[in-house]
Motif scaffolding. Structure first.
Motif, PDB file in Angstrom:
ATOM      1  N   THR A  88       0.846  -1.199   0.000  1.00 27.98           N
ATOM      2  CA  THR A  88       0.000   0.000   0.000  1.00 27.98           C
ATOM      3  C   THR A  88       0.883   1.252   0.000  1.00 27.98           C
ATOM      4  OG1 THR A  88      -0.086   0.354   2.398  1.00 27.98           O
ATOM      5  CG2 THR A  88      -1.649  -1.261   1.471  1.00 27.98           C
ATOM      6  N   PRO A  89       0.295   2.428  -0.164  1.00 27.09           N
ATOM      7  CA  PRO A  89       1.085   3.657  -0.110  1.00 27.09           C
ATOM      8  C   PRO A  89       1.811   3.874   1.224  1.00 27.09           C
ATOM      9  CG  PRO A  89      -1.001   4.096  -1.167  1.00 27.09           C
ATOM     10  CD  PRO A  89      -1.079   2.684  -0.609  1.00 27.09           C
ATOM     11  N   ALA A  90       1.437   3.155   2.268  1.00 27.96           N
ATOM     12  CA  ALA A  90       2.140   3.286   3.551  1.00 27.96           C
ATOM     13  C   ALA A  90       3.511   2.614   3.530  1.00 27.96           C
ATOM     14  CB  ALA A  90       1.288   2.692   4.680  1.00 27.96           C
ATOM     15  N   SER A  91       3.695   1.648   2.625  1.00 29.69           N
ATOM     16  CA  SER A  91       4.934   0.873   2.585  1.00 29.69           C
ATOM     17  C   SER A  91       6.009   1.537   1.736  1.00 29.69           C
ATOM     18  CB  SER A  91       4.664  -0.529   2.039  1.00 29.69           C
ATOM     19  OG  SER A  91       3.866  -1.269   2.932  1.00 29.69           O
ATOM     20  N   ALA A  94      17.509  -8.118  -5.717  1.00 29.30           N
ATOM     21  CA  ALA A  94      17.009  -8.387  -4.366  1.00 29.30           C
ATOM     22  C   ALA A  94      16.003  -7.307  -3.996  1.00 29.30           C
ATOM     23  CB  ALA A  94      18.162  -8.412  -3.367  1.00 29.30           C
ATOM     24  N   GLY A  95      15.203  -7.595  -2.993  1.00 26.15           N
ATOM     25  CA  GLY A  95      14.222  -6.610  -2.563  1.00 26.15           C
ATOM     26  C   GLY A  95      13.675  -6.893  -1.185  1.00 26.15           C
ATOM     27  N   ASN A  96      12.936  -5.935  -0.691  1.00 29.85           N
ATOM     28  CA  ASN A  96      12.380  -5.988   0.649  1.00 29.85           C
ATOM     29  C   ASN A  96      11.283  -4.939   0.763  1.00 29.85           C
ATOM     30  OD1 ASN A  96      12.740  -6.724   3.631  1.00 29.85           O
ATOM     31  ND2 ASN A  96      12.878  -4.513   3.663  1.00 29.85           N
ATOM     32  N   ARG A  97      10.286  -5.224   1.589  1.00 32.59           N
ATOM     33  CA  ARG A  97       9.219  -4.247   1.846  1.00 32.59           C
ATOM     34  C   ARG A  97       9.295  -3.795   3.293  1.00 32.59           C
ATOM     35  NH1 ARG A  97       3.882  -6.880   0.692  1.00 32.59           N
ATOM     36  NH2 ARG A  97       4.359  -7.997   2.598  1.00 32.59           N
ATOM     37  N   LEU A  98       9.149  -2.514   3.511  1.00 31.52           N
ATOM     38  CA  LEU A  98       9.065  -1.941   4.861  1.00 31.52           C
ATOM     39  C   LEU A  98       7.667  -1.371   5.050  1.00 31.52           C
ATOM     40  CD1 LEU A  98      12.460  -0.007   4.963  1.00 31.52           C
ATOM     41  CD2 LEU A  98      11.883  -2.073   6.245  1.00 31.52           C
ATOM     42  N   THR A  99       7.006  -1.762   6.137  1.00 37.03           N
ATOM     43  CA  THR A  99       5.655  -1.297   6.434  1.00 37.03           C
ATOM     44  C   THR A  99       5.603  -0.799   7.873  1.00 37.03           C
ATOM     45  OG1 THR A  99       4.727  -2.950   4.922  1.00 37.03           O
ATOM     46  CG2 THR A  99       3.218  -1.979   6.522  1.00 37.03           C
ATOM     47  N   PRO A 100       5.040   0.379   8.104  1.00 41.51           N
ATOM     48  CA  PRO A 100       4.938   0.858   9.487  1.00 41.51           C
ATOM     49  C   PRO A 100       3.978  -0.014  10.289  1.00 41.51           C
ATOM     50  CG  PRO A 100       3.745   2.333   8.006  1.00 41.51           C
ATOM     51  CD  PRO A 100       4.444   1.315   7.143  1.00 41.51           C
ATOM     52  N   THR A 101       4.302  -0.235  11.553  1.00 40.19           N
ATOM     53  CA  THR A 101       3.417  -1.042  12.398  1.00 40.19           C
ATOM     54  C   THR A 101       2.143  -0.286  12.756  1.00 40.19           C
ATOM     55  OG1 THR A 101       4.570  -0.363  14.421  1.00 40.19           O
ATOM     56  CG2 THR A 101       5.319  -2.412  13.348  1.00 40.19           C
TER      57      THR A 101
END
Length: 196
Positions: free
Chosen positions: A50-53, A67-74
């Motif tokens: 989502t736009p939050a990530s 390579a890759g990774n997703r960061l999402t706020p808790t």
């Protein structure tokens, strides 16, 4: 080798890189690992994209994703979902056991979740360690830039073998558990000592 942190704000500046990252995820998670995940137009995605990530992507000059990774706020919310580890604990995900954490999943502006971490299967063995280290270094940098002092992630339980090598202070946050025949564990990556 280059690294880009993507967001919905900057995807227009990065050509096909955003789509290429989802294509690389599909190739690894759906084609190689045979996970039952949503896909469309040759790309893997889920309810947390989502736009939050943010997405940290290691790639070559031509945009080939290594390579890759997703960061999402808790603190994220999208319908009934928040972030993957918390939603699993709340029993919202069939594929991840709900007892994956020792304590209640945190919800805090300085804690983010790191998920969908991957190194493409076609990265040569001689480069895999370097690509993985670059990804972890850049995800730590991106997380710190977002104000995170900590990231939670669900990893292969072999993480103690490589945590020091990539220079990240990591702590187990839950029991080792088998998921799809692989031992996994929720781990906290501590970035507090690196914040400026």
């Amino acid at each position: 080798m280059q690294t880009t942190t993507l967001s919905f704000e900057n995807i227009h500046q990065n050509g096909e890189l955003f789509a290429n990252m989802f294509r690389a995820r599909r190739e690894l998670f759906i084609v190689q690992n045979k996970w039952d995940l949503p896909e469309a137009m040759g790309m893997e995605y889920d309810q947390y994209d989502t736009p939050a990530s943010r997405w940290v992507v290691v790639h070559d000059k031509l945009g080939k994703v290594l390579a890759g990774n997703r960061l999402t706020p808790t603190t994220a919310h999208c319908g009934i979902y928040s972030y993957m580890i918390r939603d699993a604990q709340r029993g919202l995900l069939d594929t991840i056991p709900s007892n994956l954490l020792f304590d209640e999943a945190p919800v805090s502006e300085n804690v983010w979740e790191s998920s969908r971490l991957f190194v493409s299967h076609d990265v040569p063995a001689r480069l895999r360690r370097r690509v993985h280290a670059q990804l972890v270094f850049e995800l730590a940098k991106a997380a710190r830039n977002l104000g995170a002092t900590q990231c939670l992630t669900l990893l292969n339980a072999n993480w103690p073998r490589w945590a020091k090598r990539v220079g990240v202070d990591m702590t187990a946050m839950g029991p080792v558990m088998e998921i799809d025949g692989i031992n996994n564990q929720v781990v906290s990556m501590n970035f507090a000592s690196n914040l400026h």
